[in-house]
Design a protein around this motif. Structure first.
Motif, PDB file in Angstrom:
ATOM      1  N   GLU A  11      31.128  -3.213 -50.852  1.00  0.00           N
ATOM      2  CA  GLU A  11      30.894  -2.674 -49.647  1.00  0.00           C
ATOM      3  C   GLU A  11      31.957  -1.494 -49.221  1.00  0.00           C
ATOM      4  O   GLU A  11      31.259  -0.627 -48.582  1.00  0.00           O
ATOM      5  CB  GLU A  11      30.844  -3.723 -48.404  1.00  0.00           C
ATOM      6  N   PHE A  13      30.872   1.494 -51.636  1.00  0.00           N
ATOM      7  CA  PHE A  13      29.473   2.085 -51.356  1.00  0.00           C
ATOM      8  C   PHE A  13      29.541   2.852 -50.033  1.00  0.00           C
ATOM      9  O   PHE A  13      28.970   4.092 -50.033  1.00  0.00           O
ATOM     10  CB  PHE A  13      28.529   0.913 -51.076  1.00  0.00           C
ATOM     11  N   GLY A  14      30.430   2.210 -49.032  1.00  0.00           N
ATOM     12  CA  GLY A  14      30.393   3.019 -47.651  1.00  0.00           C
ATOM     13  C   GLY A  14      31.155   4.128 -47.715  1.00  0.00           C
ATOM     14  O   GLY A  14      30.795   5.139 -47.027  1.00  0.00           O
ATOM     15  N   GLU A  40      31.261   6.093 -50.451  1.00  0.00           N
ATOM     16  CA  GLU A  40      30.461   7.065 -50.998  1.00  0.00           C
ATOM     17  C   GLU A  40      29.530   7.721 -50.204  1.00  0.00           C
ATOM     18  O   GLU A  40      29.236   8.865 -50.173  1.00  0.00           O
ATOM     19  CB  GLU A  40      29.793   6.404 -52.287  1.00  0.00           C
ATOM     20  N   ILE A  41      29.009   6.910 -49.160  1.00  0.00           N
ATOM     21  CA  ILE A  41      28.059   7.270 -48.463  1.00  0.00           C
ATOM     22  C   ILE A  41      28.722   8.327 -47.573  1.00  0.00           C
ATOM     23  O   ILE A  41      28.053   9.431 -47.061  1.00  0.00           O
ATOM     24  CB  ILE A  41      27.283   6.143 -47.278  1.00  0.00           C
ATOM     25  N   MET A  42      29.936   7.936 -46.881  1.00  0.00           N
ATOM     26  CA  MET A  42      30.501   8.742 -45.936  1.00  0.00           C
ATOM     27  C   MET A  42      30.804  10.097 -46.942  1.00  0.00           C
ATOM     28  O   MET A  42      30.745  11.186 -46.186  1.00  0.00           O
ATOM     29  CB  MET A  42      31.786   8.227 -45.559  1.00  0.00           C
ATOM     30  N   LYS A  43      31.269  10.077 -47.847  1.00  0.00           N
ATOM     31  CA  LYS A  43      31.847  11.187 -48.862  1.00  0.00           C
ATOM     32  C   LYS A  43      30.464  12.213 -49.039  1.00  0.00           C
ATOM     33  O   LYS A  43      30.498  13.368 -48.657  1.00  0.00           O
ATOM     34  CB  LYS A  43      32.102  10.703 -50.298  1.00  0.00           C
ATOM     35  N   GLN A  44      29.161  11.608 -49.262  1.00  0.00           N
ATOM     36  CA  GLN A  44      28.135  12.395 -49.365  1.00  0.00           C
ATOM     37  C   GLN A  44      27.678  13.024 -48.099  1.00  0.00           C
ATOM     38  O   GLN A  44      27.304  14.064 -48.065  1.00  0.00           O
ATOM     39  CB  GLN A  44      27.033  11.493 -49.918  1.00  0.00           C
ATOM     40  N   ARG A  45      27.863  12.277 -46.891  1.00  0.00           N
ATOM     41  CA  ARG A  45      27.563  12.874 -45.681  1.00  0.00           C
ATOM     42  C   ARG A  45      28.472  14.021 -45.352  1.00  0.00           C
ATOM     43  O   ARG A  45      27.692  15.215 -44.865  1.00  0.00           O
ATOM     44  CB  ARG A  45      27.579  12.042 -44.474  1.00  0.00           C
ATOM     45  N   ILE A 105      32.220  -0.369 -40.759  1.00  0.00           N
ATOM     46  CA  ILE A 105      30.940  -0.956 -41.202  1.00  0.00           C
ATOM     47  C   ILE A 105      30.848  -2.405 -40.940  1.00  0.00           C
ATOM     48  O   ILE A 105      31.451  -3.247 -41.032  1.00  0.00           O
ATOM     49  CB  ILE A 105      31.307  -0.599 -42.795  1.00  0.00           C
TER      50      ILE A 105
END
Length: 386
Positions: free
Chosen positions: A264, A267-268, A270-275, A343
């Motif tokens: 988790e 994954f979380g 990575e999402i924050m990085k992409q944003r 998260i």
């Protein structure tokens, strides 16, 4: 109950809809839903149909089955063990509860400590198959030795036989309603239980005195007032043979909990990085034209754009500020643990930020002081040059 009774006009045979065996299973499932037992044992488990149904109830942590017919258990172990074994999905998404399923080969006439401490013991259509010596020992073993919180015993009612012409029956002549009640009351009184009688399969109108087609006794133990455990002085000799055992992956096991948390967090993060990368790139392109507008409505984005040239020490200091949002410094994204902890799934799994830090230590890249998760940015142009 009356709505479950149907009569075939052609053959004159009474039918129950759904069939009685399904109603018996549903009766047990309803009790599980109501009383939420953690440990359930099925005596005379046969093909383990009931156990396969009960393994999906989240309140149950221990399931046990006992049968004297070794060939049935052997066939189950050989051909159908997968129905009680964990599936790949159980390992990918472990449950929050623990679950152990065990099958034993042995006789109900023997005492074994593996059957102690159960909340619910079921004996579905079992006692009519017991030999006289086994039936004699049955109350002592189940109520005296096992002493579960609740016992459910069902058995066919021989007095219903005349209402089922042309049906092959296995209702012994001594399985009548009155005798069953007498034996049940005697066992309940001797071993300190209360008993409630009910049944399945209502007789046709005008024959109510026959009783249910399947008679059921629900026994509840009167617990000792002194608080002593019922099994405090039980013997430890084992009389049953274990033929099958399955231990399901559980988040109560720290190994599975750590894997789930790390997954988790990665994954979380990575999402924050992409944003952040998406925001950064859009700002970089619009910097000359719309800088003032961005500063007015999105001041945090401007901080991201201006935070490229901090030294590692300065970046570490920024990451330790628990009020700080994730930010980019050079080719590194810093995400404070407080942000990771927010998260929902991570929060649910860990409970505290200290536990989060402990579980991901050594598994996820952290800042030197451990206050932030760090993620490296790999730029496409650099990859192409390499």
């Amino acid at each position: 109950m009356d709505t479950n009774l149907q009569k075939d006009d052609f053959t004159g045979t009474i039918k129950f809809v759904p069939p009685l065996h399904k109603q018996r299973y549903q009766f047990i499932k309803d009790l599980v839903i109501k009383y939420k037992p953690k440990k359930v044992a099925d005596l005379g488990c046969a093909d383990c149909t009931l156990l396969r149904m009960l393994k999906f109830y989240k309140c149950i942590e221990v399931l046990a089955g006992l049968d004297i017919r070794e060939n049935r258990l052997f066939n189950f172990e050989r051909f159908r063990r997968h129905t009680l074994s964990p599936l790949p999905g159980d390992y990918l998404q472990p449950s929050e509860r623990s679950l152990t399923v065990t099958l034993y080969h042995g006789s109900i006439a023997h005492e074994d400590p593996c059957m102690l401490g159960f909340d619910l013991v079921t004996c579905i259509e079992l006692i009519e198959h017991l030999e006289a010596t086994e039936l004699e020992k049955f109350p002592k073993v189940v109520f005296g030795f096992m002493a579960p919180a609740m016992v459910v015993i069902s058995t066919p009612n021989s007095e219903f036989n005349p209402l089922l012409p042309g049906v092959t029956l296995f209702r012994h002549s001594d399985h009548n309603y009155v005798l069953y009640i007498a034996l049940a009351v005697e066992a309940a009184t001797r071993y300190d239980y209360t008993v409630e009688f009910t049944g399945l399969g209502t007789p046709p109108p005008g024959t109510e005195d026959v009783g249910f087609c399947t008679q059921i006794g629900v026994f509840r133990r009167k617990y000792p007032k002194n608080g002593e455990t019922v099994s405090s002085e039980k013997p430890t000799e084992h009389a049953y043979k274990t033929v099958f055992k399955a231990v399901y992956p559980s988040l109560k096991d720290e190994k599975y909990l750590q894997n789930a948390v790390v997954s988790e967090v990665i994954f979380g993060a990575e999402i924050m990085k992409q944003r952040l990368l998406g925001n950064f790139k859009s700002e970089d392109m619009e910097h000359s034209d719309g800088l003032q507008m961005q500063l007015k409505f999105q001041p945090f984005k401007y901080f991201l754009m201006c935070s490229k040239n901090h030294s590692p020490v300065e970046a570490e200091k920024l990451a330790t500020d628990r009020s700080m949002e994730p930010f980019i410094d050079g080719n590194t994204v810093y995400i404070p643990l407080t942000k990771i902890f927010s998260i929902p799934k991570v929060n649910q799994l860990c409970g505290t930020i200290e536990k989060l830090s402990k579980l991901i230590d050594g598994k996820v890249a952290l800042s030197n002081d451990g206050s932030a998760v760090i993620v490296t940015i790999e730029y496409e142009d650099e990859e192409q040059e390499n």
